[in-house]
Scaffold this motif. Structure first.
Motif, PDB file in Angstrom:
ATOM      1  N   ASP A  35     -12.939   0.885  12.238  1.00  0.00           N
ATOM      2  CA  ASP A  35     -14.317   0.380  11.971  1.00  0.00           C
ATOM      3  C   ASP A  35     -14.856   0.257  10.370  1.00  0.00           C
ATOM      4  O   ASP A  35     -14.912   1.175   9.731  1.00  0.00           O
ATOM      5  N   TYR A  36     -14.449  -0.946   9.988  1.00  0.00           N
ATOM      6  CA  TYR A  36     -14.526  -1.297   8.383  1.00  0.00           C
ATOM      7  C   TYR A  36     -16.203  -1.350   8.289  1.00  0.00           C
ATOM      8  O   TYR A  36     -17.008  -1.961   9.049  1.00  0.00           O
ATOM      9  N   PRO A  37     -16.376  -1.183   7.054  1.00  0.00           N
ATOM     10  CA  PRO A  37     -18.023  -0.989   6.820  1.00  0.00           C
ATOM     11  C   PRO A  37     -18.872  -2.438   6.725  1.00  0.00           C
ATOM     12  O   PRO A  37     -19.954  -2.763   6.749  1.00  0.00           O
ATOM     13  N   MET A  43      -6.639 -13.963   3.934  1.00  0.00           N
ATOM     14  CA  MET A  43      -6.157 -14.971   3.146  1.00  0.00           C
ATOM     15  C   MET A  43      -4.725 -15.287   3.347  1.00  0.00           C
ATOM     16  O   MET A  43      -3.970 -14.406   2.972  1.00  0.00           O
ATOM     17  N   PRO A  44      -4.278 -16.353   3.786  1.00  0.00           N
ATOM     18  CA  PRO A  44      -2.663 -16.460   3.821  1.00  0.00           C
ATOM     19  C   PRO A  44      -2.235 -16.601   2.369  1.00  0.00           C
ATOM     20  O   PRO A  44      -2.816 -17.301   1.669  1.00  0.00           O
ATOM     21  N   LEU A  45      -1.146 -15.932   2.318  1.00  0.00           N
ATOM     22  CA  LEU A  45      -0.240 -16.128   1.317  1.00  0.00           C
ATOM     23  C   LEU A  45       1.187 -16.028   1.098  1.00  0.00           C
ATOM     24  O   LEU A  45       1.785 -15.420   2.567  1.00  0.00           O
ATOM     25  N   SER A  46       1.882 -16.265   0.253  1.00  0.00           N
ATOM     26  CA  SER A  46       3.302 -16.324   0.220  1.00  0.00           C
ATOM     27  C   SER A  46       3.700 -15.348  -0.799  1.00  0.00           C
ATOM     28  O   SER A  46       3.334 -15.265  -2.198  1.00  0.00           O
ATOM     29  N   SER A  47       4.482 -14.187  -0.423  1.00  0.00           N
ATOM     30  CA  SER A  47       5.181 -13.253  -1.484  1.00  0.00           C
ATOM     31  C   SER A  47       6.461 -13.089  -1.185  1.00  0.00           C
ATOM     32  O   SER A  47       6.741 -12.645  -0.141  1.00  0.00           O
ATOM     33  N   GLN A  48       7.566 -12.922  -2.210  1.00  0.00           N
ATOM     34  CA  GLN A  48       8.970 -12.695  -1.962  1.00  0.00           C
ATOM     35  C   GLN A  48       9.412 -13.408  -0.681  1.00  0.00           C
ATOM     36  O   GLN A  48      10.100 -12.884  -0.170  1.00  0.00           O
ATOM     37  N   LYS A  49       8.840 -14.718  -0.705  1.00  0.00           N
ATOM     38  CA  LYS A  49       9.421 -15.649   0.201  1.00  0.00           C
ATOM     39  C   LYS A  49       9.242 -15.360   1.921  1.00  0.00           C
ATOM     40  O   LYS A  49       9.860 -15.614   2.604  1.00  0.00           O
ATOM     41  N   LYS A  50       8.124 -14.757   1.701  1.00  0.00           N
ATOM     42  CA  LYS A  50       7.381 -14.230   3.090  1.00  0.00           C
ATOM     43  C   LYS A  50       6.072 -14.687   3.248  1.00  0.00           C
ATOM     44  O   LYS A  50       5.250 -14.588   2.184  1.00  0.00           O
ATOM     45  N   GLN A  51       5.508 -15.320   4.364  1.00  0.00           N
ATOM     46  CA  GLN A  51       4.309 -15.495   4.807  1.00  0.00           C
ATOM     47  C   GLN A  51       3.304 -14.420   5.227  1.00  0.00           C
ATOM     48  O   GLN A  51       3.875 -13.543   6.086  1.00  0.00           O
ATOM     49  N   LEU A  52       2.397 -14.057   4.390  1.00  0.00           N
ATOM     50  CA  LEU A  52       1.733 -12.693   4.714  1.00  0.00           C
ATOM     51  C   LEU A  52       0.296 -13.328   4.736  1.00  0.00           C
ATOM     52  O   LEU A  52      -0.184 -14.336   4.561  1.00  0.00           O
ATOM     53  N   ASP A  53      -0.560 -12.292   5.349  1.00  0.00           N
ATOM     54  CA  ASP A  53      -1.966 -12.353   5.337  1.00  0.00           C
ATOM     55  C   ASP A  53      -2.511 -11.397   4.731  1.00  0.00           C
ATOM     56  O   ASP A  53      -2.441 -10.093   4.866  1.00  0.00           O
ATOM     57  N   MET A  54      -3.206 -11.457   3.566  1.00  0.00           N
ATOM     58  CA  MET A  54      -4.112 -10.461   2.724  1.00  0.00           C
ATOM     59  C   MET A  54      -5.462 -10.358   3.580  1.00  0.00           C
ATOM     60  O   MET A  54      -6.133 -11.196   3.544  1.00  0.00           O
ATOM     61  N   ALA A  55      -5.755  -9.050   3.835  1.00  0.00           N
ATOM     62  CA  ALA A  55      -7.195  -8.827   4.101  1.00  0.00           C
ATOM     63  C   ALA A  55      -8.181  -8.532   3.013  1.00  0.00           C
ATOM     64  O   ALA A  55      -7.614  -7.702   2.136  1.00  0.00           O
ATOM     65  N   TYR A  56      -9.233  -8.680   3.307  1.00  0.00           N
ATOM     66  CA  TYR A  56     -10.137  -8.484   2.285  1.00  0.00           C
ATOM     67  C   TYR A  56     -11.802  -8.384   2.680  1.00  0.00           C
ATOM     68  O   TYR A  56     -11.989  -9.030   3.838  1.00  0.00           O
ATOM     69  N   GLY A  75      -4.892   0.947  -1.322  1.00  0.00           N
ATOM     70  CA  GLY A  75      -3.402   0.963  -1.284  1.00  0.00           C
ATOM     71  C   GLY A  75      -3.031   2.261  -0.497  1.00  0.00           C
ATOM     72  O   GLY A  75      -3.726   2.518   0.367  1.00  0.00           O
ATOM     73  N   LYS A  76      -1.963   2.824  -0.854  1.00  0.00           N
ATOM     74  CA  LYS A  76      -1.103   3.761  -0.264  1.00  0.00           C
ATOM     75  C   LYS A  76      -2.286   4.888   0.304  1.00  0.00           C
ATOM     76  O   LYS A  76      -2.264   5.463   1.299  1.00  0.00           O
ATOM     77  N   ASN A  77      -3.001   5.514  -0.589  1.00  0.00           N
ATOM     78  CA  ASN A  77      -3.469   6.653  -0.387  1.00  0.00           C
ATOM     79  C   ASN A  77      -5.146   6.609   0.299  1.00  0.00           C
ATOM     80  O   ASN A  77      -5.426   7.719   0.496  1.00  0.00           O
ATOM     81  N   PHE A  78      -5.459   5.420   0.440  1.00  0.00           N
ATOM     82  CA  PHE A  78      -6.877   5.352   0.981  1.00  0.00           C
ATOM     83  C   PHE A  78      -6.845   3.833   1.367  1.00  0.00           C
ATOM     84  O   PHE A  78      -6.318   2.901   0.699  1.00  0.00           O
ATOM     85  N   CYS A  79      -7.932   3.586   2.203  1.00  0.00           N
ATOM     86  CA  CYS A  79      -8.082   2.479   2.995  1.00  0.00           C
ATOM     87  C   CYS A  79      -9.253   1.678   2.140  1.00  0.00           C
ATOM     88  O   CYS A  79     -10.033   2.338   1.468  1.00  0.00           O
ATOM     89  N   ALA A  80      -9.580   0.482   2.623  1.00  0.00           N
ATOM     90  CA  ALA A  80     -10.681  -0.356   2.091  1.00  0.00           C
ATOM     91  C   ALA A  80     -12.173   0.246   2.312  1.00  0.00           C
ATOM     92  O   ALA A  80     -13.100   0.107   1.615  1.00  0.00           O
ATOM     93  N   ALA A  81     -12.073   1.057   3.622  1.00  0.00           N
ATOM     94  CA  ALA A  81     -13.163   1.387   3.988  1.00  0.00           C
ATOM     95  C   ALA A  81     -13.799   2.742   3.042  1.00  0.00           C
ATOM     96  O   ALA A  81     -14.981   3.167   3.214  1.00  0.00           O
ATOM     97  N   THR A  82     -12.816   3.195   2.297  1.00  0.00           N
ATOM     98  CA  THR A  82     -13.185   4.160   1.515  1.00  0.00           C
ATOM     99  C   THR A  82     -14.233   3.879   0.561  1.00  0.00           C
ATOM    100  O   THR A  82     -15.068   4.320   0.081  1.00  0.00           O
ATOM    101  N   TRP A  83     -14.156   2.477   0.168  1.00  0.00           N
ATOM    102  CA  TRP A  83     -15.349   2.129  -0.814  1.00  0.00           C
ATOM    103  C   TRP A  83     -16.786   1.831  -0.029  1.00  0.00           C
ATOM    104  O   TRP A  83     -17.575   1.263  -0.892  1.00  0.00           O
TER     105      TRP A  83
END
Length: 89
Positions: A35-37, A43-56, A75-83
């Protein structure tokens, strides 16, 4: 022999707890049921020769825009909902 029985018992207990937690985790691998606020976009992107999706979350201003932009990372210690609370200010 007693040490082996204790070790096996401990491992079995950990496996049972792990399977219980996995079975009750309803958020999904990509946290799609979290449950994000604000609405989450991808956004699709390529990183280290892998296709990824970045959520924002793109939160538009609710008042007159002042021309300034802020980027809040998660990042590691908290999720986007922290903001969520800071974004509502």
């Amino acid at each position: 022999m007693m040490k082996i029985c204790r070790a096996v018992s401990f491992i079995v207990t950990l496996l049972l707890i792990s399977s219980f937690v996995s079975a009750n985790n309803k958020t999904g691998f990509r946290l799609e049921n979290f449950d994000y606020p604000y609405p989450v976009q991808f956004m699709p992107l390529s990183s280290q020769k892998k296709q990824l999706d970045m959520a924002y979350m793109d939160v538009k201003p609710t008042a007159k825009a002042n021309g300034k932009t802020i980027v809040l990372f998660h990042g590691k210690n908290f999720c986007a909902a922290t903001w969520g609370r800071q974004l509502k200010r």
